[in-house]
Design a protein around this motif. Structure first.
Motif, PDB file in Angstrom:
ATOM      1  N   LEU A   8       0.834  -1.213   0.000  1.00 29.02           N
ATOM      2  CA  LEU A   8       0.000   0.000   0.000  1.00 29.02           C
ATOM      3  C   LEU A   8       0.864   1.257   0.000  1.00 29.02           C
ATOM      4  O   LEU A   8       0.573   2.223  -0.702  1.00 29.02           O
ATOM      5  N   TYR A   9       1.923   1.239   0.799  1.00 24.61           N
ATOM      6  CA  TYR A   9       2.829   2.382   0.849  1.00 24.61           C
ATOM      7  C   TYR A   9       3.487   2.619  -0.505  1.00 24.61           C
ATOM      8  O   TYR A   9       3.567   3.753  -0.988  1.00 24.61           O
ATOM      9  N   HIS A  10       3.896   1.555  -1.163  1.00 22.45           N
ATOM     10  CA  HIS A  10       4.522   1.692  -2.479  1.00 22.45           C
ATOM     11  C   HIS A  10       3.505   2.195  -3.514  1.00 22.45           C
ATOM     12  O   HIS A  10       3.844   3.011  -4.369  1.00 22.45           O
ATOM     13  N   LYS A  11       2.273   1.733  -3.435  1.00 21.79           N
ATOM     14  CA  LYS A  11       1.226   2.242  -4.337  1.00 21.79           C
ATOM     15  C   LYS A  11       1.002   3.730  -4.112  1.00 21.79           C
ATOM     16  O   LYS A  11       0.819   4.496  -5.060  1.00 21.79           O
ATOM     17  N   PHE A  12       1.013   4.150  -2.848  1.00 27.75           N
ATOM     18  CA  PHE A  12       0.873   5.569  -2.524  1.00 27.75           C
ATOM     19  C   PHE A  12       2.017   6.362  -3.144  1.00 27.75           C
ATOM     20  O   PHE A  12       1.797   7.415  -3.758  1.00 27.75           O
ATOM     21  N   LYS A  13       3.254   5.869  -2.994  1.00 29.53           N
ATOM     22  CA  LYS A  13       4.400   6.569  -3.559  1.00 29.53           C
ATOM     23  C   LYS A  13       4.289   6.662  -5.078  1.00 29.53           C
ATOM     24  O   LYS A  13       4.592   7.707  -5.668  1.00 29.53           O
ATOM     25  N   LEU A  14       3.843   5.577  -5.716  1.00 31.44           N
ATOM     26  CA  LEU A  14       3.639   5.607  -7.168  1.00 31.44           C
ATOM     27  C   LEU A  14       2.620   6.681  -7.547  1.00 31.44           C
ATOM     28  O   LEU A  14       2.806   7.407  -8.526  1.00 31.44           O
ATOM     29  N   MET A  16       2.088   9.356  -6.109  1.00 33.25           N
ATOM     30  CA  MET A  16       2.668  10.684  -5.882  1.00 33.25           C
ATOM     31  C   MET A  16       3.776  11.000  -6.891  1.00 33.25           C
ATOM     32  O   MET A  16       4.457  12.006  -6.775  1.00 33.25           O
ATOM     33  N   GLY A  17       3.953  10.112  -7.874  1.00 34.14           N
ATOM     34  CA  GLY A  17       4.908  10.384  -8.941  1.00 34.14           C
ATOM     35  C   GLY A  17       6.284   9.759  -8.768  1.00 34.14           C
ATOM     36  O   GLY A  17       7.170   9.992  -9.590  1.00 34.14           O
ATOM     37  N   VAL A  18       6.478   8.982  -7.719  1.00 30.31           N
ATOM     38  CA  VAL A  18       7.760   8.300  -7.521  1.00 30.31           C
ATOM     39  C   VAL A  18       7.784   7.090  -8.440  1.00 30.31           C
ATOM     40  O   VAL A  18       6.816   6.327  -8.504  1.00 30.31           O
ATOM     41  N   SER A  19       8.867   6.924  -9.172  1.00 25.98           N
ATOM     42  CA  SER A  19       8.945   5.822 -10.120  1.00 25.98           C
ATOM     43  C   SER A  19       9.155   4.488  -9.412  1.00 25.98           C
ATOM     44  O   SER A  19       9.663   4.432  -8.281  1.00 25.98           O
ATOM     45  N   HIS A  20       8.773   3.420 -10.092  1.00 23.79           N
ATOM     46  CA  HIS A  20       8.958   2.066  -9.558  1.00 23.79           C
ATOM     47  C   HIS A  20      10.438   1.812  -9.285  1.00 23.79           C
ATOM     48  O   HIS A  20      10.796   1.218  -8.263  1.00 23.79           O
ATOM     49  N   GLU A  21      11.301   2.298 -10.163  1.00 25.65           N
ATOM     50  CA  GLU A  21      12.746   2.111  -9.996  1.00 25.65           C
ATOM     51  C   GLU A  21      13.249   2.822  -8.746  1.00 25.65           C
ATOM     52  O   GLU A  21      14.085   2.287  -8.011  1.00 25.65           O
ATOM     53  N   GLU A  22      12.742   4.040  -8.485  1.00 20.72           N
ATOM     54  CA  GLU A  22      13.156   4.774  -7.295  1.00 20.72           C
ATOM     55  C   GLU A  22      12.706   4.059  -6.017  1.00 20.72           C
ATOM     56  O   GLU A  22      13.445   4.015  -5.033  1.00 20.72           O
ATOM     57  N   ILE A  23      11.506   3.497  -6.051  1.00 23.42           N
ATOM     58  CA  ILE A  23      10.992   2.760  -4.897  1.00 23.42           C
ATOM     59  C   ILE A  23      11.869   1.545  -4.628  1.00 23.42           C
ATOM     60  O   ILE A  23      12.258   1.288  -3.486  1.00 23.42           O
ATOM     61  N   LEU A  24      12.207   0.795  -5.672  1.00 25.77           N
ATOM     62  CA  LEU A  24      13.067  -0.375  -5.505  1.00 25.77           C
ATOM     63  C   LEU A  24      14.462   0.011  -5.023  1.00 25.77           C
ATOM     64  O   LEU A  24      15.040  -0.658  -4.168  1.00 25.77           O
ATOM     65  N   LYS A  26      15.300   2.655  -3.222  1.00 22.78           N
ATOM     66  CA  LYS A  26      15.213   3.036  -1.814  1.00 22.78           C
ATOM     67  C   LYS A  26      15.088   1.797  -0.931  1.00 22.78           C
ATOM     68  O   LYS A  26      15.760   1.689   0.105  1.00 22.78           O
ATOM     69  N   ALA A  27      14.240   0.850  -1.324  1.00 18.58           N
ATOM     70  CA  ALA A  27      14.068  -0.381  -0.544  1.00 18.58           C
ATOM     71  C   ALA A  27      15.397  -1.123  -0.427  1.00 18.58           C
ATOM     72  O   ALA A  27      15.744  -1.632   0.643  1.00 18.58           O
ATOM     73  N   GLN A  28      16.143  -1.168  -1.514  1.00 21.05           N
ATOM     74  CA  GLN A  28      17.444  -1.850  -1.502  1.00 21.05           C
ATOM     75  C   GLN A  28      18.446  -1.107  -0.623  1.00 21.05           C
ATOM     76  O   GLN A  28      19.247  -1.724   0.072  1.00 21.05           O
ATOM     77  N   SER A  29      18.379   0.230  -0.612  1.00 25.95           N
ATOM     78  CA  SER A  29      19.353   1.015   0.153  1.00 25.95           C
ATOM     79  C   SER A  29      19.178   0.858   1.662  1.00 25.95           C
ATOM     80  O   SER A  29      20.133   1.037   2.408  1.00 25.95           O
ATOM     81  N   VAL A  30      17.976   0.534   2.123  1.00 29.56           N
ATOM     82  CA  VAL A  30      17.751   0.367   3.568  1.00 29.56           C
ATOM     83  C   VAL A  30      17.768  -1.098   4.001  1.00 29.56           C
ATOM     84  O   VAL A  30      17.728  -1.392   5.190  1.00 29.56           O
ATOM     85  N   LYS A  31      17.854  -1.997   3.032  1.00 29.44           N
ATOM     86  CA  LYS A  31      17.890  -3.423   3.352  1.00 29.44           C
ATOM     87  C   LYS A  31      19.121  -3.728   4.196  1.00 29.44           C
ATOM     88  O   LYS A  31      20.224  -3.284   3.895  1.00 29.44           O
ATOM     89  N   ASN A  32      18.930  -4.475   5.269  1.00 30.57           N
ATOM     90  CA  ASN A  32      19.980  -4.824   6.225  1.00 30.57           C
ATOM     91  C   ASN A  32      20.541  -3.612   6.974  1.00 30.57           C
ATOM     92  O   ASN A  32      21.589  -3.682   7.586  1.00 30.57           O
ATOM     93  N   ARG A  33      19.837  -2.483   6.915  1.00 33.76           N
ATOM     94  CA  ARG A  33      20.221  -1.280   7.657  1.00 33.76           C
ATOM     95  C   ARG A  33      19.064  -0.778   8.517  1.00 33.76           C
ATOM     96  O   ARG A  33      19.268  -0.242   9.573  1.00 33.76           O
ATOM     97  N   MET A  34      17.868  -0.911   8.002  1.00 31.87           N
ATOM     98  CA  MET A  34      16.679  -0.439   8.694  1.00 31.87           C
ATOM     99  C   MET A  34      15.837  -1.658   9.047  1.00 31.87           C
ATOM    100  O   MET A  34      15.423  -2.408   8.176  1.00 31.87           O
ATOM    101  N   TYR A  35      15.623  -1.843  10.330  1.00 32.68           N
ATOM    102  CA  TYR A  35      14.892  -3.012  10.791  1.00 32.68           C
ATOM    103  C   TYR A  35      13.545  -2.592  11.361  1.00 32.68           C
ATOM    104  O   TYR A  35      13.467  -1.628  12.112  1.00 32.68           O
TER     105      TYR A  35
END
Length: 70
Positions: A8-14, A16-24, A26-35
């Motif tokens: 749902l959060y990713h759909k909201f970001k989409l 708002m004009g955030v691209s699918h690539e940007e969402i992915l 960002k998700a990759q950049s916080v993986k194993n850093r944000m728990y």
């Protein structure tokens, strides 16, 4: 950390004009850093470290803000 809520959060970001690539990216950049833990975990940890009167003052789109006093 529940997938339906993240979707749902990713759909909201989409919407708002955030691209699918940007969402992915960002998700990759916080993986194993944000728990993400559930509310019970935070309540327990805050209580065990001496906090009392624990309240959620904001909860929106997978982000929660706690207010707690020692």
């Amino acid at each position: 950390n529940d997938q339906p809520y993240l979707d749902l959060y990713h759909k909201f970001k989409l919407s708002m004009g955030v691209s699918h690539e940007e969402i992915l990216e960002k998700a990759q950049s916080v993986k194993n850093r944000m728990y993400l833990n559930d509310q019970k975990w935070y309540d327990r940890e805050l209580t065990e470290t001496g906090f009392k009167n624990i309240s959620i003052i904001s909860a929106d789109w997978c982000f929660t803000t706690f207010l707690a006093f020692k």
